[in-house]
Design an enzyme around this catalytic site. Sequence first.
Site, short mmCIF file in Angstrom:
data_model
loop_
_atom_site.label_atom_id
_atom_site.label_comp_id
_atom_site.label_asym_id
_atom_site.label_seq_id
_atom_site.Cartn_x
_atom_site.Cartn_y
_atom_site.Cartn_z
N LYS A 73 0.85 -1.20 0.00
CA LYS A 73 0.00 0.00 0.00
C LYS A 73 0.88 1.25 0.00
O LYS A 73 0.66 2.19 -0.76
CB LYS A 73 -0.93 0.00 1.23
CG LYS A 73 -2.08 -0.99 1.10
CD LYS A 73 -2.83 -1.22 2.40
CE LYS A 73 -3.83 -2.37 2.26
NZ LYS A 73 -4.46 -2.76 3.52
N ASP A 91 -10.97 2.86 4.49
CA ASP A 91 -11.29 1.43 4.42
C ASP A 91 -12.81 1.20 4.39
O ASP A 91 -13.27 0.11 4.09
CB ASP A 91 -10.71 0.70 5.65
CG ASP A 91 -9.46 -0.10 5.31
OD1 ASP A 91 -9.25 -0.39 4.12
OD2 ASP A 91 -8.70 -0.44 6.25
N GLN A 137 -4.48 -1.45 9.97
CA GLN A 137 -4.40 -2.78 9.35
C GLN A 137 -4.92 -3.86 10.32
O GLN A 137 -4.51 -3.93 11.47
CB GLN A 137 -2.94 -3.08 8.97
CG GLN A 137 -2.74 -4.39 8.22
CD GLN A 137 -3.41 -4.42 6.84
OE1 GLN A 137 -3.35 -3.46 6.09
NE2 GLN A 137 -4.07 -5.52 6.53
#
Length: 295
Positions: free
Chosen positions: A52, A119, A96
């Site tokens: 990412k 997200d 994460q």
Amino acid sequence: MEILDGKKISNQIKDEIAVEVAQMKERGEKVPHLAAVLVGNDGASLTYVGSKVRSCKKIGFESTLIHLPEDTTEEALLKQVADLNANPDIDGYIVQLPLPKHIDEQKVLLAVDPDKDVDGFHPTNFGKMALDMESFIPATPFGIMELLRRYNVETSGKHTVVIGRSHIVGRPISILMSQKGQAADSTVTLTHSRTKDLKALTLQADIVVSALGVPNFLKEDMVKEGVTIIDVGITRVPDDTHEKGYYITGDVDFENVSKKASYITPVPGGVGPMTIAMLLQNTLLARERHKSKQA
Ligand code: NAD
């Protein structure tokens, strides 16, 4: 049979975003800034976060990696989240998952500012998504929709069977594909571990989205001729003959199922790269929304 090439399409999307970022720079504007918080040293998480951050650099975004030790307390992580919420330089960030067991994941996700939640996991964004309102769509289902759109796969009036009901893939994709619009308007059946006679359902499916994480789960005798297959599964199978000590596989018996399919995503190179591209797309969206709020 046509391969739905997520690697190729994700590169196209990244190129498109890079053009927009270059134009922002030319106009002297702030470029999008994505931050990623990683707690601990889980191998898969390190790989995901690493790619990412690398992708951000490639397309001209600012990026910040906040790597915290495994024994970080919930309180310290919540403080980190509050700092990111308050930092005007950060347009969007991700925490994460999975987090270490001693941290309450839900508490952390609830603390993320929905305007920076690229997200799309915060209930505000999930609720807005379910109601067809402007939101951040979780990157994996967003990536699946974009792949279907760009390959012009017909979904309207088709029967889509989703396998798996997780909050990050199965549930949101079942909502999105049943809504009105492109890559949607589908009749959706959401299946899970308690579903009885899954095969009877998948045999009726025009489109199967498999998101359960069991290698070789979806076999040739479970699908009909001409089916479209979206394989979301990513499993690391230990194997000493591979350099890394493992190989990556999806949920689908690709070799045999692909013979019956009209379209199919490979693993790797299908949904995975699309997920990263759509996270970047969400960060660009976040930047644009923040800019219009500041104007
Ligand atoms: P999860 O692991 O949280 O849940 C699995 C789901 O599968 C559950 O809802 C369960 O009910 C269902 N299930 C289990 N056994 C079943 C059975 N026999 N029949 C029907 N359903 C069954 O799900 P997740 O987090 O969505 O992850 C699923 C897979 O997708 C994993 O391999 C994960 O690594 C992968 N994944 C890939 C991406 C990507 O970018 N490609 C993103 C997220 C997750």
